[in-house]
Design an enzyme around this catalytic site. Structure first.
Site, PDB file in Angstrom:
ATOM      1  N   GLY A  56       0.600  -1.139  -0.148  1.00  0.00           N
ATOM      2  CA  GLY A  56      -0.044  -0.026  -0.081  1.00  0.00           C
ATOM      3  C   GLY A  56       0.892   1.113   0.019  1.00  0.00           C
ATOM      4  CE1 TYR A 102       0.944   3.839   9.233  1.00  0.00           C
ATOM      5  CE2 TYR A 102       0.304   2.746   7.207  1.00  0.00           C
ATOM      6  CZ  TYR A 102       1.242   3.199   8.319  1.00  0.00           C
ATOM      7  OH  TYR A 102       2.320   2.249   8.081  1.00  0.00           O
ATOM      8  CD  GLU A 146     -12.068   1.903  -1.275  1.00  0.00           C
ATOM      9  OE1 GLU A 146     -12.477   0.827  -0.964  1.00  0.00           O
ATOM     10  OE2 GLU A 146     -12.963   3.156  -1.061  1.00  0.00           O
TER      11      GLU A 146
END
Ligand SMILES: Cc1ncc(COP(=O)(O)O)c(C=O)c1O
Length: 445
Positions: free
Chosen positions: A117, A144, A245
């Site tokens: 991510g 975050y 997401e």
């Protein structure tokens, strides 16, 4: 009863302390697992734990998902190389096409395929700046978006503790219905939107990055309409709207994409964690004009690794064909209903300030008392430790919020057993069963 630490567990704890770097440790209790299946993790020595964190949601399909495992084994048997940056392979293209087909957006888009991510967010943030020629990024306090580089520098959770803000990053309060930063949540929403608009008016903002549920910041669910308001401002001022997401996407909230909760279509969507069915895999879907160039400006040797990508295709097929989003919606509802009864049964209403979330992204906000609703960090630390002793893995976020995110495949009997243990753990921690000494070695966040 408290668990005694098995000698095999103790051996690994000792060897880990002497070998694995502290920079990558976020430890809440002495969790050691040597295998897993479905929702269950197994300690050396055989003790089973229900994993209600699913490895910070990377295990959203459960451990050892048969469809994903089969795809991994097949892809690993005769791999067409080990990367995607200088060679094309069929699954690389198939994976990108699959993502384009399930993420709404403008006509001419591309897919960045990465490992984590963090790199997906890092790459899109850099691409937005480069390709718009604008230098600034709007992000949120306590957000975050990654643990390295630019993505870390726009993460409010990190900034001010273990890193400095990225150049050009501006942090806006994320409206929190339980603890509004102004008098009311309506005032807080209006304030945050107003601040965003003021920043946009300067004309030098390339993009805004937002979590649809602010997860590590405390599982904060913004009020309906906020994300829509942000997206509308982005459109008016020609600022790219990036929806992160990574944590709660791909069905966890009860919808395939969490941004659908507020009926918006972001310009760019980033994915990670569960995307690889447990293997390291991330992606960003966005306009070709942003993600197509400059060629070679985001190179990682293992990006597009055929085994990870095959796992990703299998994971997406499972998520869609088994409608895991609906499963998450129903399981989440069941879990919350059960917990509401358990709050009374275990007499913990005085320390449970709020229970919130969508689907299987649930936060239990532990407080010192119901008058002030002050964060109870000590109780959260002791609760997660006690839950581990009793056989459930659950972590906390935002200092005091239990993050309940079991695999989307969690079974009804596991929900019943796991949430009962969590309620029991809160009660036991509240009654003083866990001492400061027991948790001293586990600093968590
Ligand atoms: C919303 C969000 N974005 C990005 C990341 C970073 O993902 P990774 O740890 O895979 O780099 C995380 C990790 O917790 C996250 O929660």
């Amino acid at each position: 009863m408290a668990s005694t630490i098995h000698p095999l567990v103790q051996d690994l704890l000792t060897r880990d302390a002497a070998s694995v770097a502290g920079v990558e440790k976020l430890r809440f209790f002495p969790l050691v697992a040597e295998s897993g299946n479905g929702t269950v993790l197994v300690e050396p020595g055989g003790r089973e734990l229900l994993d209600f964190s699913s490895s910070w949601t990377a295990g959203g399909l459960g451990y050892g998902n048969p469809t994903v495992t089969k795809a991994i084994v097949e892809a690993a048997t005769n791999p067409p190389g080990f990367g995607g940056i200088s060679a094309i392979h069929p699954d690389l293209v198939k994976f990108a096409e699959l993502l384009l087909s399930i993420v709404p957006g403008e006509e001419n888009r591309r897919v960045y395929i990465g490992n984590t991510g963090s790199d997906a967010n890092d790459v899109v943030l850099r691409s937005c700046r480069f390709n718009t020629g604008k230098s600034r990024v709007i992000t949120f306090e306590n957000s975050y978006h990654g643990g390295v580089g630019f993505a870390m520098g726009v993460s409010g959770v990190h900034v001010g503790t273990n890193t400095t803000a990225a150049d050009g990053a501006t942090f806006i309060p994320y409206p929190d219905p339980f603890r509004p930063h102004l008098g009311s949540i309506a005032d807080s929403v209006a304030d945050s939107l107003q601040r965003i608009q003021s920043e946009f008016e300067a004309g030098d903002v390339a993009c805004l990055i937002m979590e649809p549920i602010q997860s590590d910041g405390g599982l904060i669910v913004p009020p309906p309409g906020f994300m829509k308001g942000v997206a509308a401002l982005c459109k008016t001022y020609d600022v790219l709207f990036i929806c992160d997401e990574v944590k709660v996407g791909l069905g966890r909230t009860g919808l395939l994409h969490a941004f659908l909760l507020d009926d918006v279509v972001p310009d760019i969507v980033t994915f990670g964690k569960m995307l690889g069915g447990g293997l390291p895999l991330s992606a960003a879907v966005g306009p070709a004009r942003i993600l197509d160039g400059p060629t070679g400006s985001a190179l990682m040797t293992a990006a597009g690794n055929p085994i990870c990508v095959a796992a990703g295709i299998a994971a997406l097929e499972v998520i869609i064909s088994q409608d895991l989003a609906s499963l998450a919606k129903n399981s989440g509802q069941k879990l919350r209903e059960l917990f509401s009864d358990l709050v009374t049964e275990f007499d913990i209403a005085d320390v449970v300030g709020d229970v919130r979330g969508h689907g299987l992204a649930i936060g239990i906000d532990l407080v010192t008392d119901r008058e002030t609703n002050n964060r109870n960090h000590d109780l959260a630390r002791k609760t997660v430790y006690r839950a581990w002793e009793l056989g459930v893995v659950v972590y906390y976020v935002g200092a005091n919020v239990l993050e309940v995110t079991p695999p989307l495949t969690v079974r009804v009997n596991e929900i019943e057993q796991g949430i009962r243990i969590i309620a029991q753990a809160i009660a036991d921690a509240k009654s003083g069963l866990v001492t400061d000494e027991m948790i001293a070695a586990f600093t968590g966040w």
